[in-house]
Structure formats: C-alpha cells, structure tokens
Design a protein around this motif. Structure first.
Motif, mmCIF file in Angstrom:
data_model
loop_
_atom_site.group_PDB
_atom_site.id
_atom_site.type_symbol
_atom_site.label_atom_id
_atom_site.label_comp_id
_atom_site.label_asym_id
_atom_site.label_seq_id
_atom_site.Cartn_x
_atom_site.Cartn_y
_atom_site.Cartn_z
ATOM 1 N N HIS A 185 -55.775 21.784 -26.950
ATOM 2 C CA HIS A 185 -55.005 22.339 -27.485
ATOM 3 C C HIS A 185 -55.602 23.253 -28.210
ATOM 4 N N ARG A 186 -55.244 24.598 -28.192
ATOM 5 C CA ARG A 186 -55.571 26.020 -28.623
ATOM 6 C C ARG A 186 -54.781 26.710 -29.712
ATOM 7 N N PHE A 187 -55.585 26.696 -31.021
ATOM 8 C CA PHE A 187 -55.173 27.464 -32.268
ATOM 9 C C PHE A 187 -55.484 28.882 -32.320
ATOM 10 N N GLU A 188 -54.517 29.822 -31.784
ATOM 11 C CA GLU A 188 -54.785 30.961 -31.664
ATOM 12 C C GLU A 188 -54.634 32.008 -32.537
ATOM 13 N N GLN A 189 -55.247 33.083 -32.844
ATOM 14 C CA GLN A 189 -55.040 34.180 -33.618
ATOM 15 C C GLN A 189 -54.951 33.662 -34.989
ATOM 16 N N LEU A 190 -55.913 32.775 -35.403
ATOM 17 C CA LEU A 190 -55.593 32.117 -36.630
ATOM 18 C C LEU A 190 -56.024 33.094 -37.917
ATOM 19 N N SER A 191 -56.675 34.089 -37.576
ATOM 20 C CA SER A 191 -56.937 35.139 -38.681
ATOM 21 C C SER A 191 -55.924 36.349 -38.819
ATOM 22 N N ARG A 192 -54.609 36.229 -38.088
ATOM 23 C CA ARG A 192 -53.575 37.163 -38.334
ATOM 24 C C ARG A 192 -52.376 36.496 -38.077
ATOM 25 N N ALA A 193 -51.983 36.123 -36.942
ATOM 26 C CA ALA A 193 -50.758 35.731 -36.657
ATOM 27 C C ALA A 193 -50.869 34.108 -35.547
ATOM 28 N N PRO A 194 -51.152 33.277 -36.243
ATOM 29 C CA PRO A 194 -51.542 31.928 -35.758
ATOM 30 C C PRO A 194 -50.039 31.385 -34.611
ATOM 31 N N SER A 195 -50.670 30.774 -33.598
ATOM 32 C CA SER A 195 -49.880 30.397 -32.638
ATOM 33 C C SER A 195 -50.639 29.189 -31.896
ATOM 34 N N ASN A 196 -49.872 28.468 -31.116
ATOM 35 C CA ASN A 196 -50.514 27.078 -30.497
ATOM 36 C C ASN A 196 -50.186 27.285 -28.821
ATOM 37 N N THR A 197 -51.137 26.746 -28.231
ATOM 38 C CA THR A 197 -51.086 26.741 -26.771
ATOM 39 C C THR A 197 -51.835 25.214 -26.381
ATOM 40 N N TRP A 198 -50.768 24.855 -25.366
ATOM 41 C CA TRP A 198 -51.474 23.759 -24.678
ATOM 42 C C TRP A 198 -51.839 24.118 -23.190
ATOM 43 N N LEU A 199 -52.969 23.297 -22.648
ATOM 44 C CA LEU A 199 -53.685 23.695 -21.526
ATOM 45 C C LEU A 199 -54.124 22.477 -21.047
ATOM 46 N N GLY A 200 -53.870 21.938 -19.737
ATOM 47 C CA GLY A 200 -54.213 20.900 -18.803
ATOM 48 C C GLY A 200 -54.898 21.578 -17.864
ATOM 49 N N VAL A 201 -56.234 20.848 -17.767
ATOM 50 C CA VAL A 201 -57.208 21.380 -16.730
ATOM 51 C C VAL A 201 -57.601 20.259 -15.808
ATOM 52 N N VAL A 202 -57.529 20.418 -14.402
ATOM 53 C CA VAL A 202 -57.795 19.410 -13.606
ATOM 54 C C VAL A 202 -58.929 20.115 -12.683
ATOM 55 N N ALA A 203 -60.049 19.317 -12.554
ATOM 56 C CA ALA A 203 -61.042 19.957 -12.117
ATOM 57 C C ALA A 203 -61.960 19.106 -10.952
ATOM 58 N N GLY A 204 -62.445 19.713 -9.947
ATOM 59 C CA GLY A 204 -63.433 19.116 -9.289
ATOM 60 C C GLY A 204 -64.756 19.798 -8.948
ATOM 61 N N TYR A 205 -65.762 18.828 -9.173
ATOM 62 C CA TYR A 205 -67.130 19.433 -9.479
ATOM 63 C C TYR A 205 -67.850 18.837 -8.252
ATOM 64 N N ILE A 206 -68.506 19.664 -7.384
ATOM 65 C CA ILE A 206 -69.275 19.442 -6.005
ATOM 66 C C ILE A 206 -70.585 20.040 -6.301
ATOM 67 N N LYS A 207 -71.341 19.158 -5.716
ATOM 68 C CA LYS A 207 -72.847 19.357 -5.685
ATOM 69 C C LYS A 207 -73.254 19.521 -4.215
ATOM 70 N N ILE A 208 -74.024 20.517 -3.905
ATOM 71 C CA ILE A 208 -74.323 20.629 -2.281
ATOM 72 C C ILE A 208 -75.753 21.097 -2.318
#
Length: 208
Positions: A185-208
């Motif tokens: 959950h991102r609380f954006e531009q809190l210093s001026r014009a607050p807004s909210n954004t939801w972000l879902g991240v699905v990641a794969g981490y591979i070591k070689i």
C-alpha cells in the motif's frame, strides 16, 4: 451524487537472477513490468517494462554496499510516461538476534528523463522470519514486512514525500529458487496532494 474516486491498483511480475561472482561480490539482473488492473482506465494497461542490474559488495558484519542501473521503457506504450534511466547507490545491513531478521536499507536514486532529473532519498525497514522454524530452509515458507519512506527532490519542484507499507509470503523451493508474493500500500505525495495506490508483486528469485 459525487462519484467515488477509485484507487489505482497494479500488478507487477518480476524475475531476478543473481550470481556470486566472488567471495565478496554478487551481481543481479532483473526484468519486470507493471500492469494497471483498473479496467475503467482508458490508457494502456501496461505502465512500463524495465531492465535492471545491481553489483553488491559484501562487507563485514552483514553489511553490503551496492551500485545499480535500471532502464524503464514507457514511451512506446503511449501512457503519458517518458522513458527513464535510474542510477542507484545503496547501503544494506542486517541482524538476526533470534529467529527474526531485521534489515535496514539506505538508498539514493537519480531518476533521469528527457525533461528532468530527480533525486530520491529512501529508507526501508524490513522484518522477515520462517514459518517453520528458527531459520528459512529449503521447502519452508517465510513471511516478511517492509516499511519505507521516500523523499523526492527536483529543481523547481515541490518536495514529494511517500510512504510504503508491504507484507508478503515466500517459499524456498530449492537452494537456487524461491517464489515470493507481496501486497504493498503506497501513500503518495503526502507533502502536497495525498493519494493511495495498491501494488501486488509476484517475483521469482533465481541463483546461478
């Protein structure tokens, strides 16, 4: 009747490949994209594609310094965003007094586009621990929490302050592969014009 303003919602799949080049030096290569799940938007659902590289140098006492470069492709998607080159300098430290690991990440970023140069100062506190025991081993799940503050500075622009809170789950599938899903959950531009954004991240981490 006033219409309700919808929060932006995004999904971001990504893959990160790492390699231990020497005893004290690791390299990382990543690829990711971000898609807008708000079907009422008339613009392209894909916000960007991006490629990244990090070089990390391990120090004593679980400390690391890193240098990174990222390029974000946006202009050809016709969503109003320019292509961006991002340079990163980072210090990371970790401690694990008991079964819980605590991390602190200090990061400086320079974001360069054709129209502007912006500097971001970032600090992130991280907490993670195994759901199956005192350590995170192969075949086991873990959970993690992040809290991050960001201050963005640019010439002739009002300073921008953001705050991000994340939680997620991961599974170590093998010594070289883990899968992780996070909700942020991102609380954006809190210093001026607050807004909210939801972000879902699905990641794969591979070591070689």
């Amino acid at each position: 009747v006033r219409a309700q303003q919808l929060e932006a919602r995004y999904v971001q799949p990504q893959v990160l490949v790492s390699h231990q080049a020497s005893e004290n030096y690791d390299v990382y290569f990543g690829v990711s994209s971000r898609r807008n799940t708000n079907t009422q938007s008339s613009r392209s659902p894909v916000k960007f594609y991006q490629l990244s590289h990090f070089s990390a140098f391990r120090l004593e006492n679980n400390n690391k310094i890193s240098l990174g470069v990222l390029y974000r492709f946006s202009e050809h998607l016709k969503n109003g965003n320019p292509n961006e080159l991002r340079l990163t300098q980072q210090f990371h430290t970790a401690s694990k007094p008991f079964a819980v690991r605590y991390t602190h990440r200090f990061r400086i970023e320079e974001r360069l586009t054709a129209a502007s140069v912006r500097t971001r100062l970032r600090y992130r506190l991280g907490i993670d621990f195994s759901l199956n025991g005192a350590s995170i081993d192969v075949g086991e799940a873990y959970t993690l929490f992040h809290a991050e503050s960001l201050l963005q500075l640019a010439k002739n622009q009002f300073p921008r302050y953001d705050f991000r809170a994340s939680t997620g789950l991961g599974v170590v599938l093998s010594p070289t592969l883990k899968i992780q899903a996070m909700l942020q959950h991102r609380f954006e531009q809190l210093s001026r014009a607050p807004s909210n954004t939801w972000l879902g991240v699905v990641a794969g981490y591979i070591k070689i």
